[in-house]
Design a protein around this motif. Structure first.
Motif: not given
Length: 84
Positions: A1, A31, A50-53
């Motif tokens: 996240m 998100d 949510n799905d990214v660093n």
């Protein structure tokens, strides 16, 4: 996240306008968004991906940091990861 803090944005912008702006510069769709009112000036928005660093967002950050958008000089900061 990962979390991106946009500062000094026009408070009348819709969530969709913010998303379209970011996607124009290569960002993925966020998100969640939390509006951060300013004390009369410099309102902001905290965007959650949510799905990214954070390192991935950091590579995109320079594309929009200190950019004029809608008559505002916006700032973009990647927040450090928090433990959940």
């Amino acid at each position: 996240m990962a979390e991106l803090l946009l500062g000094n944005i026009d408070e009348t912008l819709s969530d969709e306008e913010i998303g379209e702006f970011l996607m124009r510069y290569g960002f993925p769709r966020f998100d969640a968004i939390q509006r951060l009112p300013g004390a009369g000036s410099r309102p902001g928005a905290l965007l959650t991906f949510n799905d990214v660093n954070p390192s991935s967002l950091r590579t995109l950050q320079s594309r929009i940091h200190n950019m004029y958008w809608k008559k505002h000089l916006i700032s973009a900061q990647i927040l450090p990861e928090r433990e959940t």
